[in-house]
Scaffold this motif. Structure first.
Motif, mmCIF file in Angstrom:
data_model
loop_
_atom_site.group_PDB
_atom_site.id
_atom_site.type_symbol
_atom_site.label_atom_id
_atom_site.label_comp_id
_atom_site.label_asym_id
_atom_site.label_seq_id
_atom_site.Cartn_x
_atom_site.Cartn_y
_atom_site.Cartn_z
ATOM 1 N N MET A 49 0.845 -1.188 0.000
ATOM 2 C CA MET A 49 0.000 0.000 0.000
ATOM 3 C C MET A 49 0.880 1.238 0.000
ATOM 4 O O MET A 49 2.046 1.188 0.390
ATOM 5 C CB MET A 49 -0.935 0.021 1.213
ATOM 6 C CG MET A 49 -0.237 0.208 2.540
ATOM 7 S SD MET A 49 -1.382 0.123 3.945
ATOM 8 C CE MET A 49 -0.328 0.820 5.253
ATOM 9 N N ASP A 55 -6.956 5.974 -0.454
ATOM 10 C CA ASP A 55 -7.614 4.882 -1.174
ATOM 11 C C ASP A 55 -6.743 3.630 -1.214
ATOM 12 O O ASP A 55 -7.247 2.504 -1.136
ATOM 13 C CB ASP A 55 -7.959 5.324 -2.600
ATOM 14 C CG ASP A 55 -9.070 6.357 -2.631
ATOM 15 O OD1 ASP A 55 -9.861 6.410 -1.659
ATOM 16 O OD2 ASP A 55 -9.144 7.133 -3.604
ATOM 17 N N SER A 56 -5.435 3.814 -1.336
ATOM 18 C CA SER A 56 -4.518 2.670 -1.348
ATOM 19 C C SER A 56 -4.552 1.942 -0.010
ATOM 20 O O SER A 56 -4.579 0.701 0.038
ATOM 21 C CB SER A 56 -3.096 3.144 -1.654
ATOM 22 O OG SER A 56 -2.173 2.075 -1.569
ATOM 23 N N LYS A 58 -7.003 2.033 2.181
ATOM 24 C CA LYS A 58 -8.333 1.438 2.332
ATOM 25 C C LYS A 58 -8.435 0.123 1.577
ATOM 26 O O LYS A 58 -8.965 -0.883 2.093
ATOM 27 C CB LYS A 58 -9.395 2.417 1.826
ATOM 28 C CG LYS A 58 -10.818 1.906 1.992
ATOM 29 C CD LYS A 58 -11.822 2.955 1.539
ATOM 30 C CE LYS A 58 -13.250 2.435 1.731
ATOM 31 N NZ LYS A 58 -14.253 3.468 1.315
ATOM 32 N N GLU A 59 -7.912 0.087 0.377
ATOM 33 C CA GLU A 59 -7.977 -1.141 -0.432
ATOM 34 C C GLU A 59 -7.196 -2.277 0.237
ATOM 35 O O GLU A 59 -7.621 -3.432 0.206
ATOM 36 C CB GLU A 59 -7.412 -0.869 -1.826
ATOM 37 C CG GLU A 59 -7.461 -2.072 -2.751
ATOM 38 C CD GLU A 59 -6.946 -1.761 -4.143
ATOM 39 O OE1 GLU A 59 -6.811 -2.719 -4.943
ATOM 40 O OE2 GLU A 59 -6.660 -0.584 -4.438
ATOM 41 N N ALA A 60 -6.063 -1.931 0.866
ATOM 42 C CA ALA A 60 -5.217 -2.961 1.469
ATOM 43 C C ALA A 60 -5.734 -3.439 2.820
ATOM 44 O O ALA A 60 -5.561 -4.617 3.173
ATOM 45 C CB ALA A 60 -3.796 -2.433 1.626
ATOM 46 N N ALA A 62 -8.982 -2.245 4.620
ATOM 47 C CA ALA A 62 -10.357 -2.013 5.061
ATOM 48 C C ALA A 62 -10.987 -3.280 5.632
ATOM 49 O O ALA A 62 -10.947 -4.345 5.024
ATOM 50 C CB ALA A 62 -11.197 -1.487 3.906
ATOM 51 N N ASN A 82 -5.256 8.174 7.484
ATOM 52 C CA ASN A 82 -5.359 7.183 6.410
ATOM 53 C C ASN A 82 -5.369 5.762 6.958
ATOM 54 O O ASN A 82 -6.101 4.898 6.465
ATOM 55 C CB ASN A 82 -4.190 7.339 5.440
ATOM 56 C CG ASN A 82 -4.258 8.615 4.629
ATOM 57 O OD1 ASN A 82 -5.260 9.319 4.641
ATOM 58 N ND2 ASN A 82 -3.173 8.931 3.935
ATOM 59 N N ASN A 86 -9.204 2.985 8.534
ATOM 60 C CA ASN A 86 -9.414 1.814 7.678
ATOM 61 C C ASN A 86 -9.037 0.485 8.305
ATOM 62 O O ASN A 86 -9.175 -0.552 7.663
ATOM 63 C CB ASN A 86 -8.615 2.001 6.383
ATOM 64 C CG ASN A 86 -9.199 3.074 5.506
ATOM 65 O OD1 ASN A 86 -10.362 2.999 5.117
ATOM 66 N ND2 ASN A 86 -8.408 4.105 5.212
#
Length: 285
Positions: A49, A55-56, A58-60, A62, A82, A86
């Motif tokens: 990430m 967003d990076s 969150k994708e990794a 969340a 950040n 998440n």
């Protein structure tokens, strides 16, 4: 065994830290940008990430939850936002810094800077490292209860894997007779060895302690101590010049040392810097 997320941790004192966590039997996941080699192989899980990109992260992460998060690369309040918006954890350990203290003096105690009372500003990473670290500490309280977070405050970390090359600066300049500017030869400072820096954080994962914790080796070392040792080993005199290259430890306004009572009460014992710093300098020569 605990489920531990390490944000950063693949270089410098992150290496002995993760090695100790693995040796202690913990289930370790490392989150990095994927640009540094993960030398731990199958002993850890790995997530990729970009820490500064919401967003990076969150994708990794969340929806994931960990017993402990060790955050080695929090340099601003938005870095913390950040991450902690998440992922959840029972304990959060942030690698902070002694640079958060607002005054240079001897025997600095943790309460000399109380991040709970510091005005919060949501900021990205800035050139002012110390202010970024103050905001990173302060932001944690927006997400984690005080009893569940630890801020590890170290002074300058030294060791054979130090990529900043601050101590090597002195060795190289004296060997090569390059002019350097040292603003105060006799101002003493305390340091910590990279191995102890890593081991102490690993030690804290199952300790009943919270809030800020100072960690450092015992004994102040001055620029004069460093320079005179290098001169003795090399047989060369340092070229001290106000127009020379700025020395790494300039800017300290008084002797600088830290009270480590709180850390030592957890059962951890720090070395005396005289036990290793001169051998480290010698290795650069």
């Amino acid at each position: 065994m605990m489920n531990i997320l390490v944000v950063g941790g693949t270089r410098f004192f992150g290496i002995p830290m993760v090695e100790k966590l693995i040796a202690d039997g913990h289930d370790v996941t490392i989150a990095t940008r994927g640009k540094s080699q993960n030398s731990f192989g199958e002993s850890t899980k790995q997530l990729v990430m970009e820490r500064t990109n919401y967003d990076s992260v969150k994708e990794a992460l969340a929806g994931k939850s960990y017993d402990v998060i060790i955050d080695k690369i929090a340099y601003s309040s938005n870095d913390v936002k950040n991450l902690l918006e998440n992922v959840s954890c029972k304990k959060y350990i942030q690698m902070s810094s002694c640079s958060v203290y607002l005054e240079d003096k001897e025997n600095i105690r943790e309460e000399d800077f109380d991040s709970r009372k510091y005005p919060l500003a949501w900021i990205d990473r800035i050139k002012d490292y110390a202010e970024g670290k103050r905001q990173a500490e302060r932001a944690v309280y927006e997400y984690i209860d005080e009893s569940n977070c630890i801020f590890v405050r170290y002074p300058v970390v030294m060791g054979p894997n130090d990529y900043t090359n601050r101590l090597r600066f002195y060795a190289d300049h004296i060997k090569e007779k390059k002019p350097m500017y040292v603003d105060d030869l006799d101002c003493g400072m305390e340091f910590i060895h990279e191995k102890e820096a890593g081991l102490f954080i690993a030690h804290l994962v199952d300790q009943d302690v919270h809030g800020a914790v100072n960690g450092c080796a015992k004994g102040m070392i001055s620029s004069r101590d460093i320079i005179e040792y290098i001169e003795k080993i090399t047989g060369k005199k340092a070229v001290l010049d106000a127009n020379g290259d700025e020395a790494p430890y300039n800017g300290t306004t008084s002797n600088l040392s830290y009270d480590t009572t709180k850390a030592r009460q957890t059962g951890f014992r720090f070395s005396d810097s005289n036990e290793w710093i001169f051998d480290l300098i010698k290795s650069y020569l």
